[in-house]
Design a protein around this motif. Sequence first.
Motif, PDB file in Angstrom:
ATOM      1  N   ALA A 107       0.913  14.194  -3.051  1.00  8.72           N
ATOM      2  CA  ALA A 107      -0.405  14.742  -2.735  1.00  8.72           C
ATOM      3  C   ALA A 107      -1.296  14.826  -3.971  1.00  8.72           C
ATOM      4  CB  ALA A 107      -0.261  16.118  -2.092  1.00  8.72           C
ATOM      5  N   HIS A 129      -4.932  14.326   0.306  1.00  9.29           N
ATOM      6  CA  HIS A 129      -4.433  14.006   1.639  1.00  9.29           C
ATOM      7  C   HIS A 129      -3.069  13.347   1.496  1.00  9.29           C
ATOM      8  CE1 HIS A 129      -6.217  10.257   0.293  1.00  9.29           C
ATOM      9  NE2 HIS A 129      -5.578   9.606   1.245  1.00  9.29           N
ATOM     10  N   ASP A 130      -2.385  13.198   2.611  1.00  3.30           N
ATOM     11  CA  ASP A 130      -1.052  12.601   2.616  1.00  3.30           C
ATOM     12  C   ASP A 130      -1.181  11.116   2.941  1.00  3.30           C
ATOM     13  OD1 ASP A 130       1.601  12.723   2.248  1.00  3.30           O
ATOM     14  OD2 ASP A 130       2.058  14.037   3.939  1.00  3.30           O
ATOM     15  N   PRO A 153      -2.007  17.635   3.342  1.00  2.19           N
ATOM     16  CA  PRO A 153      -1.102  17.060   2.326  1.00  2.19           C
ATOM     17  C   PRO A 153       0.374  17.168   2.688  1.00  2.19           C
ATOM     18  CG  PRO A 153      -2.071  19.115   1.546  1.00  2.19           C
ATOM     19  CD  PRO A 153      -2.809  18.755   2.789  1.00  2.19           C
TER      20      PRO A 153
END
Length: 531
Positions: A107, A129-130, A153
């Motif tokens: 992340a 964000h993931d 994340p």
Amino acid sequence: MVHSTLVRLTANEVGMTARAVLDALTPLVQDLSHDLPDDERYRRLLSSLRALFPADAAALLRLDGDTLAPLAIDGLSSDTLGRRFRVSEHPRFEQLLSRPEPTRFAADSDLPDPYDGLVQGVDGKLEVHDCLGCPLFVRGRPWGLLTLDALDPARFDTVDMASLQAFLSLAAATVSVVERIDSLARTSEAERSRAEAYRQASSQGSREMIGSSEAHKHLVEEIEVVASSDLTVLVTGETGVGKELVAGAIHALSSRSGKPLISLNCAALPDTLVESELFGHVRGAFSGASADRRGKFELADGGTLFLDEVGELPLAVQAKLLRVLQNGQLQRIGSDHEHQVDVRLIAATNRDLAEEVRSGRFRADLYHRLSVYPLCVPPLRERGRDVLLLAGFFIEENRSRLGLLSIRLSADAQAALLRYTWPGNVRELEHLIGRSALKALATNRERRRILTLTAADLALSARISEEDDAAPDHAAPPSAERDFRSAVTAFERNMVLDALARQNQNWAAVARELGLDRANLNRLAKRLGLK
């Protein structure tokens, strides 16, 4: 870096996960046996991916050299499909392609994400964000990428890697199916193109231009003059005079003779198919477009395209044809890509295109593009004794077909042929000879090896007498133009009505008897008030 945090699942959770995977993968397995457009297969693939692995966005990208091109997206802005990502400029894509297994980025990774700002419903740059990506391999080679992005994340903390690997295998199979279908479609299209080129070449080579009249000699001279150039030719003349034969002669004498001559009768197709026939289409462009198909322009690349009955083209198609003639570029239906073609165009019509322009049924700019070198093919009635030469040619064709030693024309048959005005021109003569020879052979009980065709066999006497009745008296002063037109109209109406009576009101049979195209007969009938 691959994120290593995995949540331990209970037995019940494992069972639920297995069922979810099965539910997501089953439709994709079924799709493998269905005929679907490429973009629909890819859309379903991403839909199943997001159902199985919760994400805010997903994408399928194909690797082309050093560039990744999005083929399908879900959750990303629509303009993403138009972007081309150079791998060397995007470190995350480089890492994804460098590893055979799925890769999840931390992340807090400082590597810029290619989709920052492209996730739907989110403004500005995405700071955290993931991100999860998986390379796809087809026949052992890297084909492209599947990517998943989430705003949370920790969204992919619970991803089951075994399930993801199973999905990747099915995704690779889907891509492989698309590749195989496209390859087969291209092979099929190439074979069809070659077969059509051979068919048209053989049909053109089987006929020659026959005649010795001054009108015929002048036409041949004009053909020889224009053939050596690349000028667009507009061949005009009545129905059945042999305009396609003229186009074949021009092509045969040109520098393009080693390339295909492709023909299209513009009156033989419904308006909805003319554009596809001319310019081609891509798979899924419309209902029934199950594969990419090249149009006549692409088939004729390097050679000659003959457009018969060009006056029948819809106005919308005329505009696109004009564009191709101006710059040599065309677009298949449903495609954003342009194709460059090098085609010599020959067009033909039995209409007065200048009058069609004045009536607003034909574009003036296209008319001037087509009529760079106009050629008028004389009607058979203006070619004198050429009718006997042509009759001899058609008689020899029928002699061979019927297995006879010889077919002769009696003196009265020759006189009848010379007196007749031939409204259907050479095509009418060809059909008359074939029909008369077959009937004469059927009524000859002894089936002699040498068959003589008489005036009675030709059955032209009734038509000649009608013509004589309708024709003005040569000893009288010339009639006014409207009287001449009225006589011609009356003659045409009587011919069609008589043929209808003989053929039990069957218009298709009437067209065959008179040697006319069905479309031309329909227009004639409407003009005569018979329809």
